[in-house]
Design a protein around this motif. Structure first.
Motif, PDB file in Angstrom:
ATOM      1  N   GLN A  15      -7.309   0.435 -17.360  1.00 19.29           N
ATOM      2  CA  GLN A  15      -6.941  -0.125 -16.064  1.00 19.29           C
ATOM      3  C   GLN A  15      -7.978  -1.150 -15.602  1.00 19.29           C
ATOM      4  OE1 GLN A  15      -6.111   3.925 -14.090  1.00 19.29           O
ATOM      5  NE2 GLN A  15      -4.701   2.541 -13.050  1.00 19.29           N
ATOM      6  N   THR A  19      -7.473  -5.426 -15.089  1.00 22.72           N
ATOM      7  CA  THR A  19      -7.864  -6.173 -13.889  1.00 22.72           C
ATOM      8  C   THR A  19      -8.694  -7.395 -14.241  1.00 22.72           C
ATOM      9  OG1 THR A  19      -7.867  -4.135 -12.571  1.00 22.72           O
ATOM     10  CG2 THR A  19      -9.080  -6.017 -11.682  1.00 22.72           C
ATOM     11  N   GLU A 190     -10.741  -4.134  -5.993  1.00 19.25           N
ATOM     12  CA  GLU A 190      -9.704  -3.873  -6.982  1.00 19.25           C
ATOM     13  C   GLU A 190     -10.056  -2.688  -7.885  1.00 19.25           C
ATOM     14  OE1 GLU A 190      -6.829  -5.557  -7.348  1.00 19.25           O
ATOM     15  OE2 GLU A 190      -7.278  -6.820  -5.604  1.00 19.25           O
ATOM     16  N   LEU A 191     -11.354  -2.508  -8.150  1.00 15.64           N
ATOM     17  CA  LEU A 191     -11.765  -1.540  -9.165  1.00 15.64           C
ATOM     18  C   LEU A 191     -12.064  -0.148  -8.619  1.00 15.64           C
ATOM     19  CD1 LEU A 191     -14.111  -3.889 -11.211  1.00 15.64           C
ATOM     20  CD2 LEU A 191     -11.827  -3.111 -11.858  1.00 15.64           C
TER      21      LEU A 191
END
Length: 274
Positions: A15, A19, A190-191
């Motif tokens: 994942q 990104t 985002e992470l």
């Protein structure tokens, strides 16, 4: 760590890669466009060909990176081309670098895409030789893409930043690098939700062990993660060599995040009530 936990850590690493990798691929695409463009009118320009001029090159770069910089939701806040000294006949040193409206560096909240105002006179006290910086030196040495950071970028953002650069070649010689900047704070946004899926301590580090993001508040962005055996486990990432997950002496797993040169350091979740 059980097989189930192994798979969970690898899922999170994938994942993270999903990104970051689009930005890496985008920069590589820009390199391809520029090498095609520069193989024509700019071919053989090293040494001061009159065809290689900043006034001609700059609109090409702006058209290449501008749309992505202003795209809603874009991770990057700066992008462009940095020329090898002497490549351009009308500019010994030249950064054709654009900043998005989200980049507040030296702009007092500018509302639109703008050109970075860089000092290019080597006699100026504010001049900085960019060929000494990591985002230039490593691609020049390896001939490959490189992810620099997190670091405080005093040249383009004045904030914690990750910079992706890849070398651009014409007639077999490196004529500069093309790349992009992203604020670490934006990447963290985002992470972190991804890292929080891991119930233990999960920390994202670069190939040197510097922390990009962590679900552990005690691990500060930009600090070096000091764990026994970590440097050796990360060593292959310096050369962008893929590697399998590695278990460290303390039980932590180091899981590469695709081809990003980043890795997830995952510690086993503590037992409930432990």
């Amino acid at each position: 760590m059980s097989t189930t936990l192994d798979l969970a850590a690898e899922h999170i690493a994938r994942q993270v890669a999903s990104t970051i990798e689009p930005a890496l691929a985008m920069v590589e695409g820009w390199r391809g466009v520029l090498e095609t463009e520069l193989s024509g009118p700019f071919a053989g320009a090293l040494g001061g060909s009159p065809d290689a001029r900043a006034e001609t090159l700059d609109p090409v770069i702006e058209a290449l990176v501008g749309a992505e910089l202003e795209r809603e939701g874009a991770l990057i806040t700066g992008a462009g081309f940095v020329a090898a000294p002497g490549f351009l006949a009308d500019a010994q040193w030249h950064l054709a670098w654009w900043l998005s409206s989200a980049n507040t560096f030296g702009a007092a909240g500018a509302a639109s895409l703008r050109r970075l105002d860089a000092v290019s006179d080597p006699d100026s006290e504010q001049f900085r030789d960019y060929t000494t910086l990591e985002w230039w030196r490593v691609p020049e040495r390896t001939g490959r893409r490189h992810l620099t950071g997190p670091y405080v970028d005093y040249l383009c953002t004045d904030d914690y930043t990750v910079t992706i650069t890849t070398p651009v070649f014409a007639d077999g010689e490196m004529i500069g690098v093309v790349g992009a900047d992203a604020y670490v704070a934006r990447l963290e946004g985002e992470l972190l939700p991804v890292l929080r899926e891991w119930s233990g301590s999960g920390t994202l580090v670069n190939a040197s062990g510097r922390i990009l993001a962590s679900n552990d508040s005690r691990r500060a962005t930009g600090a070096l993660l000091r764990i026994e055996g970590l440097a050796g486990a990360l060593a292959p990432l310096h050369d962008e060599r893929s590697t399998d997950p590695v278990q460290l002496p303390g039980g932590e797993f180091v899981v590469p995040c695709g081809d990003t040169t980043l890795a997830l350091v995952a510690e086993s979740p503590r037992p409930a009530g432990g």
